[in-house]
Design a protein around this motif. Structure first.
Motif, PDB file in Angstrom:
ATOM      1  N   THR A  82       5.368  10.910  -5.010  1.00 57.61           N
ATOM      2  CA  THR A  82       4.879   9.533  -4.910  1.00 57.61           C
ATOM      3  C   THR A  82       6.025   8.538  -5.000  1.00 57.61           C
ATOM      4  O   THR A  82       6.117   7.601  -4.191  1.00 57.61           O
ATOM      5  N   THR A  83       6.916   8.720  -5.982  1.00 56.49           N
ATOM      6  CA  THR A  83       8.049   7.794  -6.097  1.00 56.49           C
ATOM      7  C   THR A  83       9.008   7.945  -4.917  1.00 56.49           C
ATOM      8  O   THR A  83       9.630   6.971  -4.493  1.00 56.49           O
ATOM      9  N   LEU A  84       9.111   9.156  -4.380  1.00 55.33           N
ATOM     10  CA  LEU A  84       9.933   9.350  -3.176  1.00 55.33           C
ATOM     11  C   LEU A  84       9.343   8.571  -2.006  1.00 55.33           C
ATOM     12  O   LEU A  84      10.061   7.897  -1.256  1.00 55.33           O
ATOM     13  N   ALA A  85       8.014   8.653  -1.849  1.00 50.77           N
ATOM     14  CA  ALA A  85       7.345   7.932  -0.759  1.00 50.77           C
ATOM     15  C   ALA A  85       7.501   6.424  -0.924  1.00 50.77           C
ATOM     16  O   ALA A  85       7.753   5.699   0.057  1.00 50.77           O
ATOM     17  N   TYR A  86       7.377   5.945  -2.162  1.00 48.99           N
ATOM     18  CA  TYR A  86       7.541   4.512  -2.407  1.00 48.99           C
ATOM     19  C   TYR A  86       8.974   4.073  -2.117  1.00 48.99           C
ATOM     20  O   TYR A  86       9.207   2.981  -1.570  1.00 48.99           O
ATOM     21  N   THR A  87       9.946   4.899  -2.489  1.00 48.02           N
ATOM     22  CA  THR A  87      11.344   4.583  -2.224  1.00 48.02           C
ATOM     23  C   THR A  87      11.587   4.453  -0.724  1.00 48.02           C
ATOM     24  O   THR A  87      12.244   3.500  -0.259  1.00 48.02           O
ATOM     25  N   ALA A  88      11.051   5.398   0.038  1.00 43.54           N
ATOM     26  CA  ALA A  88      11.210   5.360   1.494  1.00 43.54           C
ATOM     27  C   ALA A  88      10.554   4.118   2.079  1.00 43.54           C
ATOM     28  O   ALA A  88      11.107   3.468   2.983  1.00 43.54           O
ATOM     29  N   SER A  89       9.367   3.783   1.587  1.00 44.28           N
ATOM     30  CA  SER A  89       8.656   2.599   2.093  1.00 44.28           C
ATOM     31  C   SER A  89       9.417   1.319   1.789  1.00 44.28           C
ATOM     32  O   SER A  89       9.506   0.411   2.625  1.00 44.28           O
ATOM     33  N   ILE A  90       9.972   1.243   0.575  1.00 41.67           N
ATOM     34  CA  ILE A  90      10.718   0.048   0.173  1.00 41.67           C
ATOM     35  C   ILE A  90      11.988  -0.110   1.003  1.00 41.67           C
ATOM     36  O   ILE A  90      12.310  -1.197   1.489  1.00 41.67           O
ATOM     37  N   GLU A  91      12.716   0.998   1.176  1.00 39.37           N
ATOM     38  CA  GLU A  91      14.011   0.919   1.867  1.00 39.37           C
ATOM     39  C   GLU A  91      13.869   0.688   3.374  1.00 39.37           C
ATOM     40  O   GLU A  91      14.701   0.017   3.984  1.00 39.37           O
ATOM     41  N   THR A  92      12.820   1.241   3.958  1.00 34.54           N
ATOM     42  CA  THR A  92      12.635   1.092   5.410  1.00 34.54           C
ATOM     43  C   THR A  92      11.684  -0.036   5.771  1.00 34.54           C
ATOM     44  O   THR A  92      11.612  -0.442   6.926  1.00 34.54           O
ATOM     45  N   LYS A  93      10.928  -0.504   4.763  1.00 39.27           N
ATOM     46  CA  LYS A  93       9.881  -1.509   4.985  1.00 39.27           C
ATOM     47  C   LYS A  93       8.800  -0.997   5.944  1.00 39.27           C
ATOM     48  O   LYS A  93       8.124  -1.774   6.615  1.00 39.27           O
ATOM     49  N   LEU A  94       8.663   0.326   5.991  1.00 36.75           N
ATOM     50  CA  LEU A  94       7.646   0.966   6.828  1.00 36.75           C
ATOM     51  C   LEU A  94       6.851   1.943   5.971  1.00 36.75           C
ATOM     52  O   LEU A  94       7.364   2.994   5.576  1.00 36.75           O
ATOM     53  N   GLY A  95       5.602   1.586   5.688  1.00 35.07           N
ATOM     54  CA  GLY A  95       4.772   2.455   4.863  1.00 35.07           C
ATOM     55  C   GLY A  95       4.548   3.825   5.474  1.00 35.07           C
ATOM     56  O   GLY A  95       4.399   4.817   4.761  1.00 35.07           O
ATOM     57  N   ILE A  96       4.563   3.892   6.805  1.00 34.17           N
ATOM     58  CA  ILE A  96       4.306   5.153   7.492  1.00 34.17           C
ATOM     59  C   ILE A  96       5.411   6.168   7.202  1.00 34.17           C
ATOM     60  O   ILE A  96       5.166   7.381   7.192  1.00 34.17           O
ATOM     61  N   VAL A  97       6.626   5.693   6.943  1.00 36.86           N
ATOM     62  CA  VAL A  97       7.737   6.596   6.603  1.00 36.86           C
ATOM     63  C   VAL A  97       7.482   7.247   5.258  1.00 36.86           C
ATOM     64  O   VAL A  97       7.677   8.448   5.081  1.00 36.86           O
ATOM     65  N   GLY A  98       7.021   6.456   4.301  1.00 36.07           N
ATOM     66  CA  GLY A  98       6.684   7.000   2.990  1.00 36.07           C
ATOM     67  C   GLY A  98       5.571   8.025   3.084  1.00 36.07           C
ATOM     68  O   GLY A  98       5.603   9.068   2.417  1.00 36.07           O
ATOM     69  N   ALA A  99       4.582   7.743   3.919  1.00 38.13           N
ATOM     70  CA  ALA A  99       3.469   8.674   4.099  1.00 38.13           C
ATOM     71  C   ALA A  99       3.937   9.990   4.705  1.00 38.13           C
ATOM     72  O   ALA A  99       3.444  11.063   4.351  1.00 38.13           O
TER      73      ALA A  99
END
Length: 280
Positions: free
Chosen positions: A43-60
Motif C-alpha cells: 500500500t505504501t509502495l502504491a502511494y509512493t508511486a502515485s505521489i511521485e508520478t501524480k498518476l494513481g493508475i501507476v500505484g494501482a
C-alpha cells in the motif's frame, strides 16, 4: 501445457482451502501477521508511486506486489479465505467449525500485522512524530478520512456504499487468489493473479485488510478519526461486504459452474456420437 483448466483449478482451490482450515492457530496467526504487514508494504509502495508520478493508475499497477508475496508463500489472508474455505466446505473437504476458526484467527493475525507495519511506518515517515506534514502523511490521512468520515456523513447510505464497494473489491481479490491456480509456473501464477488485484485497487474499492493498515496509521498521524469511526463506518461493514463478494461471487459461483461443467462433460463423453447423414 502450463495452463490448468477451471475444473481442476476449482478442485485444487478446494483442497488448499481444506488444508488451510486445519492449520494450527499458531500457524494461522503468524501467517496472518505476515500477510497484514506485506499488504501494508504494498500500500505504501502504491502511494509512493502515485505521489511521485501524480498518476494513481501507476500505484494501482504496482500494488499487487503484496498479494504476490502472500500467495506464493502460502500465507493467510482472511479476505482470500472468504472464498477458498467455504468452497472446501461445500465440497465436503472440511467442517464449518474449522472454517470459522480460520476466519477468526486469520482476521486477528491480519490486524496485528497491519498494526505492526503501521506503527513501524509511522516511526519512519514522521521521524518518530517530529514530522507532521508531507505528501505521504497527507495521502494516508486523506484516504483514511474518505474511508470513514465520508461514509459517516452519509449515514445509512454510507454503510450501503461501503458494503457495495467491499463486495466489488473482494470479488476481484478472491478471483486473483483463484487465478494463481491457473498455472504451475511461478511467472504464470504472478501474471494471472496480478490482473484482478490491479482492477480492484485502480477502482478504489474497499479491502478490509488494507484498511487495517491505512486507517489506524492515519490515526497515529493525527487524523480526526475515532476508533468508532474506523470500526462502525468501515471495518465492520467492509469485512461483511468482503465476505459476501468472496463467498457468493467467487467461491459459490465457481463451485456451481464447475459442477455443471463436470456434468456436461460427462454427458458428452458417454453419449453416442450423432449419426452422419449421407450426402444425397
Amino acid at each position: 501445457m502450463d495452463y490448468i483448466k477451471p475444473v481442476q483449478l476449482v478442485e485444487d482451490v478446494a483442497t488448499t482451502g481444506a488444508y488451510k482450515s486445519n492449520l494450527a492457530v499458531k500457524d494461522i496467526l503468524i501467517k496472518g501477521i505476515l500477510s497484514g504487514a506485506f499488504l501494508g508494504f504494498s500500500t505504501t509502495l502504491a502511494y509512493t508511486a502515485s505521489i511521485e508520478t501524480k498518476l494513481g493508475i501507476v500505484g494501482a499497477f504496482i500494488f499487487p506486489v503484496g498479494f504476490v508475496l502472500i500467495l506464493l508463500l502460502g500465507l493467510e489472508l482472511v479476505t482470500g479465505n472468504f472464498a477458498m474455505l467455504p468452497l472446501a466446505k461445500m465440497r465436503g473437504f472440511t467442517s464449518g467449525k474449522s472454517v470459522y476458526v480460520n476466519f477468526f484467527w486469520a482476521f486477528v493475525g491480519n490486524l496485528l500485522g497491519s498494526l505492526l507495519y503501521g506503527g513501524l511506518f509511522y516511526i519512519s515517515a514522521t521521524k518518530l512524530g517530529h514530522i507532521t506534514e508531507g505528501p505521504m502523511i497527507e495521502k494516508i490521512i486523506s484516504v483514511a478520512e474518505g474511508k470513514t468520515l465520508a461514509y459517516k456523513s452519509l449515514g445509512v447510505e454510507g454503510i450501503i456504499i461501503s458494503i457495495t464497494k467491499a463486495i466489488l473489491c473482494n470479488w476481484m481479490v478472491t478471483l486473483g487468489a483463484f487465478m494463481a491456480f491457473t498455472s504451475s509456473s511461478t511467472i504464470g501464477k504472478i501474471a494471472a493473479m496480478w490482473l484482478p488485484i490491479f482492477l480492484f485497487f485502480a477502482h478504489g474499492f474497499e479491502h478490509a485488510v488494507v484498511n487495517m493498515f491505512v486507517i489506524p496509521t492515519a490515526i497515529f498521524m493525527g487524523a480526526n478519526i475515532s476508533l468508532g469511526d474506523w470500526w462502525i463506518w468501515n471495518q465492520i461493514p467492509v469485512t461483511i461486504g468482503n465476505f459476501i463478494g468472496g463467498f457468493v461471487f467467487t467461491g459459490l459461483a465457481l463451485h456451481l459452474v464447475n459442477k455443471k461443467e463436470t456434468t456436461s462433460a460427462h454427458v458428452m463423453v458417454n453419449s453416442p456420437a450423432p449419426k452422419q447423414e449421407k450426402n444425397l
